[in-house]
Scaffold this motif. Structure first.
Motif, PDB file in Angstrom:
ATOM      1  N   ALA A 183      10.108 -22.780 -73.278  1.00 55.77           N
ATOM      2  CA  ALA A 183       8.935 -23.132 -74.069  1.00 55.77           C
ATOM      3  C   ALA A 183       8.533 -24.580 -73.813  1.00 55.77           C
ATOM      4  CB  ALA A 183       9.210 -22.899 -75.544  1.00 55.77           C
ATOM      5  N   ILE A 184       9.507 -25.426 -73.512  1.00 57.57           N
ATOM      6  CA  ILE A 184       9.193 -26.843 -73.252  1.00 57.57           C
ATOM      7  C   ILE A 184       8.288 -26.998 -72.049  1.00 57.57           C
ATOM      8  CG2 ILE A 184      10.670 -28.287 -71.808  1.00 57.57           C
ATOM      9  CD1 ILE A 184      11.065 -29.345 -74.927  1.00 57.57           C
ATOM     10  N   ALA A 185       8.515 -26.206 -71.007  1.00 53.51           N
ATOM     11  CA  ALA A 185       7.671 -26.268 -69.808  1.00 53.51           C
ATOM     12  C   ALA A 185       6.247 -25.850 -70.139  1.00 53.51           C
ATOM     13  CB  ALA A 185       8.248 -25.380 -68.708  1.00 53.51           C
ATOM     14  N   PHE A 186       6.123 -24.825 -70.965  1.00 53.35           N
ATOM     15  CA  PHE A 186       4.805 -24.360 -71.376  1.00 53.35           C
ATOM     16  C   PHE A 186       4.058 -25.456 -72.131  1.00 53.35           C
ATOM     17  CE2 PHE A 186       2.095 -22.461 -74.631  1.00 53.35           C
ATOM     18  CZ  PHE A 186       1.244 -21.700 -73.858  1.00 53.35           C
ATOM     19  N   VAL A 241      -1.492 -39.917 -60.873  1.00 56.64           N
ATOM     20  CA  VAL A 241      -0.129 -39.876 -60.313  1.00 56.64           C
ATOM     21  C   VAL A 241       0.887 -39.583 -61.416  1.00 56.64           C
ATOM     22  CG1 VAL A 241       1.678 -41.312 -59.269  1.00 56.64           C
ATOM     23  CG2 VAL A 241      -0.618 -41.300 -58.307  1.00 56.64           C
ATOM     24  N   LEU A 242       0.703 -40.157 -62.585  1.00 52.79           N
ATOM     25  CA  LEU A 242       1.619 -39.913 -63.697  1.00 52.79           C
ATOM     26  C   LEU A 242       1.587 -38.451 -64.130  1.00 52.79           C
ATOM     27  CD1 LEU A 242       3.556 -41.093 -65.845  1.00 52.79           C
ATOM     28  CD2 LEU A 242       1.535 -41.445 -67.265  1.00 52.79           C
ATOM     29  N   LEU A 243       0.385 -37.897 -64.292  1.00 50.50           N
ATOM     30  CA  LEU A 243       0.275 -36.498 -64.710  1.00 50.50           C
ATOM     31  C   LEU A 243       0.818 -35.545 -63.645  1.00 50.50           C
ATOM     32  CD1 LEU A 243      -3.246 -36.522 -66.396  1.00 50.50           C
ATOM     33  CD2 LEU A 243      -1.016 -36.512 -67.508  1.00 50.50           C
ATOM     34  N   THR A 244       0.565 -35.833 -62.377  1.00 51.09           N
ATOM     35  CA  THR A 244       1.075 -34.995 -61.305  1.00 51.09           C
ATOM     36  C   THR A 244       2.593 -35.087 -61.206  1.00 51.09           C
ATOM     37  OG1 THR A 244      -0.994 -35.350 -60.125  1.00 51.09           O
ATOM     38  CG2 THR A 244       0.822 -34.446 -58.860  1.00 51.09           C
ATOM     39  N   ILE A 246       4.643 -35.585 -63.691  1.00 54.54           N
ATOM     40  CA  ILE A 246       5.176 -34.781 -64.791  1.00 54.54           C
ATOM     41  C   ILE A 246       5.221 -33.304 -64.387  1.00 54.54           C
ATOM     42  CG2 ILE A 246       4.688 -33.934 -67.126  1.00 54.54           C
ATOM     43  CD1 ILE A 246       3.611 -36.754 -67.750  1.00 54.54           C
ATOM     44  N   LEU A 247       4.135 -32.825 -63.778  1.00 53.60           N
ATOM     45  CA  LEU A 247       4.092 -31.432 -63.350  1.00 53.60           C
ATOM     46  C   LEU A 247       5.127 -31.151 -62.261  1.00 53.60           C
ATOM     47  CD1 LEU A 247       0.271 -30.664 -63.224  1.00 53.60           C
ATOM     48  CD2 LEU A 247       1.945 -29.858 -64.891  1.00 53.60           C
ATOM     49  N   PHE A 248       5.295 -32.075 -61.324  1.00 53.95           N
ATOM     50  CA  PHE A 248       6.265 -31.879 -60.240  1.00 53.95           C
ATOM     51  C   PHE A 248       7.696 -31.842 -60.777  1.00 53.95           C
ATOM     52  CE2 PHE A 248       9.114 -33.567 -56.973  1.00 53.95           C
ATOM     53  CZ  PHE A 248       8.960 -32.571 -56.021  1.00 53.95           C
ATOM     54  N   VAL A 249       8.034 -32.744 -61.674  1.00 50.19           N
ATOM     55  CA  VAL A 249       9.384 -32.768 -62.248  1.00 50.19           C
ATOM     56  C   VAL A 249       9.632 -31.482 -63.030  1.00 50.19           C
ATOM     57  CG1 VAL A 249      10.832 -33.929 -63.978  1.00 50.19           C
ATOM     58  CG2 VAL A 249       9.591 -35.271 -62.278  1.00 50.19           C
ATOM     59  N   GLU A 250       8.630 -31.040 -63.755  1.00 50.72           N
ATOM     60  CA  GLU A 250       8.767 -29.801 -64.512  1.00 50.72           C
ATOM     61  C   GLU A 250       8.965 -28.602 -63.591  1.00 50.72           C
ATOM     62  OE1 GLU A 250       6.060 -27.217 -67.617  1.00 50.72           O
ATOM     63  OE2 GLU A 250       5.372 -29.183 -66.969  1.00 50.72           O
ATOM     64  N   LEU A 251       8.199 -28.529 -62.512  1.00 55.00           N
ATOM     65  CA  LEU A 251       8.340 -27.434 -61.558  1.00 55.00           C
ATOM     66  C   LEU A 251       9.711 -27.467 -60.877  1.00 55.00           C
ATOM     67  CD1 LEU A 251       7.045 -25.047 -60.067  1.00 55.00           C
ATOM     68  CD2 LEU A 251       6.198 -26.694 -58.386  1.00 55.00           C
ATOM     69  N   ALA A 252      10.150 -28.657 -60.494  1.00 51.85           N
ATOM     70  CA  ALA A 252      11.464 -28.782 -59.859  1.00 51.85           C
ATOM     71  C   ALA A 252      12.571 -28.344 -60.810  1.00 51.85           C
ATOM     72  CB  ALA A 252      11.683 -30.223 -59.403  1.00 51.85           C
ATOM     73  N   TYR A 253      12.454 -28.683 -62.078  1.00 51.70           N
ATOM     74  CA  TYR A 253      13.459 -28.259 -63.044  1.00 51.70           C
ATOM     75  C   TYR A 253      13.457 -26.746 -63.210  1.00 51.70           C
ATOM     76  CZ  TYR A 253      15.899 -27.411 -67.373  1.00 51.70           C
ATOM     77  OH  TYR A 253      16.750 -26.916 -68.309  1.00 51.70           O
TER      78      TYR A 253
END
Length: 166
Positions: free
Chosen positions: A2-5, A97-100, A102-109
């Protein structure tokens, strides 16, 4: 997860708010791409990986490239070129860059950090065959009309960007 969502939803809301509030079209395009990628990440977080891939390919890829080509073909002159040189400064790129990131770290996790694909609901994901049967079955006319509309938009952008308006 749910955190990723919720994290992807927050990024989508922030990018969309910035998209609406900016006056510079190139910055708006950049934030729109981030917003569309965040929506794709939302699809991935709820377990719809195929819908996420379609979101990235169709919206963040094809349609945004069409917008960028339309802006490039307008050829607004030397004043616009000088303005673009000012926009390349680092302070304008911190938000995207900051928003991207965040998305990259979330996807990697989600891909490597957790041992399985994260889902919120128990809905099965669509596969490519089901989408193809639906698009080229009962929705064939709508798909063809959408392609004609995109072609008309491309031709209109070309004619607007020409130097000589006969």
């Amino acid at each position: 997860m749910a955190i990723a969502f919720y994290l992807s939803s927050l990024v989508a809301i922030l990018a969309t708010a910035r998209l609406i509030s900016t006056r510079k079209p190139i910055h708006a395009f950049l934030y729109m791409v981030i917003s569309l990628l965040a929506v794709a990440m939302i699809f991935f977080a709820i377990g719809a990986a195929f819908a996420a891939a379609l979101e990235m390919i169709v919206y963040a890829g094809a349609i945004m490239i069409l917008f960028v080509f339309a802006v490039m073909m307008l050829n607004l002159g030397d004043e616009t070129t000088q303005q673009e040189q000012e926009w390349i400064q680092l302070k304008y790129w911190i938000g995207p860059v900051l928003l991207t990131t965040i998305l990259f770290v979330e996807l990697a996790y989600l891909l490597w950090g957790s041992g399985h694909a994260a889902t919120i609901g128990n809905q099965p994901d669509l596969d490519a065959k089901q989408v193809g049967v639906a698009l080229f079955g009962p929705y064939l006319l709508l798909v063809e009309l959408a392609s004609i509309l995109l072609l008309a938009a491309l031709v209109a952008a070309y004619h607007l960007g020409r130097e000589d308006h006969d």
